[in-house]
Each structure stands twice: as C-alpha cells, then as structure tokens.
Design a protein around this motif. Sequence first.
Motif, mmCIF file in Angstrom:
data_model
loop_
_atom_site.group_PDB
_atom_site.id
_atom_site.type_symbol
_atom_site.label_atom_id
_atom_site.label_comp_id
_atom_site.label_asym_id
_atom_site.label_seq_id
_atom_site.Cartn_x
_atom_site.Cartn_y
_atom_site.Cartn_z
ATOM 1 N N ALA A 29 0.836 -1.202 0.000
ATOM 2 C CA ALA A 29 0.000 0.000 0.000
ATOM 3 C C ALA A 29 0.874 1.257 0.000
ATOM 4 C CB ALA A 29 -0.920 -0.005 1.215
ATOM 5 N N ALA A 30 1.932 1.249 0.799
ATOM 6 C CA ALA A 30 2.847 2.397 0.849
ATOM 7 C C ALA A 30 3.515 2.588 -0.505
ATOM 8 C CB ALA A 30 3.893 2.179 1.937
ATOM 9 N N ASP A 31 3.888 1.479 -1.135
ATOM 10 C CA ASP A 31 4.508 1.544 -2.456
ATOM 11 C C ASP A 31 3.550 2.170 -3.464
ATOM 12 O OD1 ASP A 31 6.654 0.878 -4.309
ATOM 13 O OD2 ASP A 31 5.262 -0.616 -5.122
ATOM 14 N N LEU A 32 2.287 1.759 -3.389
ATOM 15 C CA LEU A 32 1.278 2.308 -4.295
ATOM 16 C C LEU A 32 1.104 3.809 -4.050
ATOM 17 C CD1 LEU A 32 -0.842 1.654 -6.461
ATOM 18 C CD2 LEU A 32 -2.461 1.239 -4.617
ATOM 19 N N PRO A 37 1.673 10.072 -7.215
ATOM 20 C CA PRO A 37 2.042 11.340 -7.887
ATOM 21 C C PRO A 37 2.588 11.116 -9.296
ATOM 22 C CG PRO A 37 2.841 11.321 -5.633
ATOM 23 C CD PRO A 37 2.326 9.932 -5.917
ATOM 24 N N THR A 38 3.397 10.079 -9.470
ATOM 25 C CA THR A 38 3.960 9.773 -10.785
ATOM 26 C C THR A 38 2.857 9.397 -11.765
ATOM 27 O OG1 THR A 38 5.871 8.888 -9.612
ATOM 28 C CG2 THR A 38 5.740 8.429 -11.965
ATOM 29 N N LEU A 39 1.959 8.536 -11.313
ATOM 30 C CA LEU A 39 0.834 8.145 -12.165
ATOM 31 C C LEU A 39 -0.016 9.358 -12.513
ATOM 32 C CD1 LEU A 39 -0.266 4.918 -10.253
ATOM 33 C CD2 LEU A 39 0.843 5.003 -12.484
ATOM 34 N N CYS A 40 -0.210 10.199 -11.531
ATOM 35 C CA CYS A 40 -1.023 11.392 -11.707
ATOM 36 C C CYS A 40 -0.401 12.327 -12.740
ATOM 37 C CB CYS A 40 -1.150 12.084 -10.363
ATOM 38 S SG CYS A 40 -2.520 13.212 -10.300
ATOM 39 N N ASP A 41 0.911 12.512 -12.650
ATOM 40 C CA ASP A 41 1.612 13.351 -13.623
ATOM 41 C C ASP A 41 1.452 12.791 -15.030
ATOM 42 O OD1 ASP A 41 2.407 15.073 -11.664
ATOM 43 O OD2 ASP A 41 4.436 14.235 -11.472
ATOM 44 N N ALA A 42 1.558 11.472 -15.151
ATOM 45 C CA ALA A 42 1.414 10.832 -16.458
ATOM 46 C C ALA A 42 0.017 11.088 -17.014
ATOM 47 C CB ALA A 42 1.677 9.336 -16.340
ATOM 48 N N VAL A 43 -0.987 10.982 -16.159
ATOM 49 C CA VAL A 43 -2.368 11.217 -16.599
ATOM 50 C C VAL A 43 -2.554 12.670 -17.010
ATOM 51 C CG1 VAL A 43 -4.776 11.344 -15.819
ATOM 52 C CG2 VAL A 43 -3.385 9.337 -15.264
ATOM 53 N N SER A 44 -2.021 13.596 -16.228
ATOM 54 C CA SER A 44 -2.224 15.011 -16.552
ATOM 55 C C SER A 44 -1.452 15.412 -17.805
ATOM 56 C CB SER A 44 -1.863 15.902 -15.362
ATOM 57 O OG SER A 44 -0.515 15.717 -14.991
ATOM 58 N N ARG A 45 -0.371 14.691 -18.124
ATOM 59 C CA ARG A 45 0.316 14.933 -19.401
ATOM 60 C C ARG A 45 -0.553 14.475 -20.566
ATOM 61 N NH1 ARG A 45 5.221 13.540 -16.908
ATOM 62 N NH2 ARG A 45 5.002 11.379 -17.572
ATOM 63 N N ASP A 46 -1.218 13.315 -20.358
ATOM 64 C CA ASP A 46 -2.088 12.769 -21.412
ATOM 65 C C ASP A 46 -3.333 13.626 -21.599
ATOM 66 O OD1 ASP A 46 -0.294 10.756 -21.724
ATOM 67 O OD2 ASP A 46 -1.460 9.256 -20.630
ATOM 68 N N ARG A 47 -3.884 14.113 -20.477
ATOM 69 C CA ARG A 47 -5.125 14.888 -20.539
ATOM 70 C C ARG A 47 -4.936 16.201 -19.805
ATOM 71 N NH1 ARG A 47 -9.594 10.831 -18.393
ATOM 72 N NH2 ARG A 47 -8.202 10.961 -16.610
ATOM 73 N N PRO A 48 -4.492 17.213 -20.491
ATOM 74 C CA PRO A 48 -4.163 18.505 -19.851
ATOM 75 C C PRO A 48 -5.344 19.115 -19.082
ATOM 76 C CG PRO A 48 -3.426 18.478 -22.128
ATOM 77 C CD PRO A 48 -4.252 17.233 -21.918
ATOM 78 N N GLU A 49 -6.581 18.823 -19.505
ATOM 79 C CA GLU A 49 -7.731 19.471 -18.848
ATOM 80 C C GLU A 49 -7.951 18.915 -17.444
ATOM 81 O OE1 GLU A 49 -9.491 15.813 -20.681
ATOM 82 O OE2 GLU A 49 -8.061 17.329 -21.343
ATOM 83 N N SER A 50 -7.464 17.709 -17.145
ATOM 84 C CA SER A 50 -7.658 17.175 -15.805
ATOM 85 C C SER A 50 -6.374 17.353 -14.997
ATOM 86 C CB SER A 50 -8.031 15.678 -15.872
ATOM 87 O OG SER A 50 -6.931 14.929 -16.289
ATOM 88 N N SER A 51 -6.462 18.109 -13.920
ATOM 89 C CA SER A 51 -5.301 18.379 -13.098
ATOM 90 C C SER A 51 -5.439 17.665 -11.767
ATOM 91 C CB SER A 51 -5.162 19.874 -12.875
ATOM 92 O OG SER A 51 -4.196 20.123 -11.879
ATOM 93 N N CYS A 52 -4.355 17.016 -11.327
ATOM 94 C CA CYS A 52 -4.383 16.290 -10.049
ATOM 95 C C CYS A 52 -3.860 17.148 -8.932
ATOM 96 C CB CYS A 52 -3.507 15.045 -10.139
ATOM 97 S SG CYS A 52 -4.073 13.862 -11.356
ATOM 98 N N HIS A 53 -3.189 18.216 -9.211
ATOM 99 C CA HIS A 53 -2.458 18.945 -8.166
ATOM 100 C C HIS A 53 -3.317 20.025 -7.552
ATOM 101 C CE1 HIS A 53 1.049 16.713 -9.319
ATOM 102 N NE2 HIS A 53 0.874 17.117 -10.562
#
Length: 53
Positions: A29-32, A37-53
């Motif tokens: 769970a800690a590893d996940l 944040p890394t996964l989130c950055d990847a998603v926000s690069r793919d879809r600029p309109e959705s921001s995780c931060h």
Amino acid sequence: MENQRRQADTASRRVVLIGPTPQQFIESAADLLDRIPTLCDAVSRDRPESSCH
C-alpha cells in the motif's frame, strides 16, 4: 453426520486469510501511495484538462 463435520470444517477454514501478511499489505500500500504522484503526472500529461495537483 460426516457431511456436517466436513461442512463445519470448510466454514471455519474460510475465516483464515490466505494472502499477504499485514506487513506485506502495508508495504505494498505504501509503495502504491508513493507511485500515485507519478501516475497522476502521467495522466495530466495525457489529458491537460484534468489536473491532479
């Protein structure tokens, strides 16, 4: 009679957790959480309109 005993055995055996120990579970769970944040950055690069931060 034998059947009832077998069913009781099966029922009590189901309670035993087969899988990771609590320690392993916490570590995975800690590893996940570390990777979110890394996964989130990847998603926000793919879809600029959705921001995780």
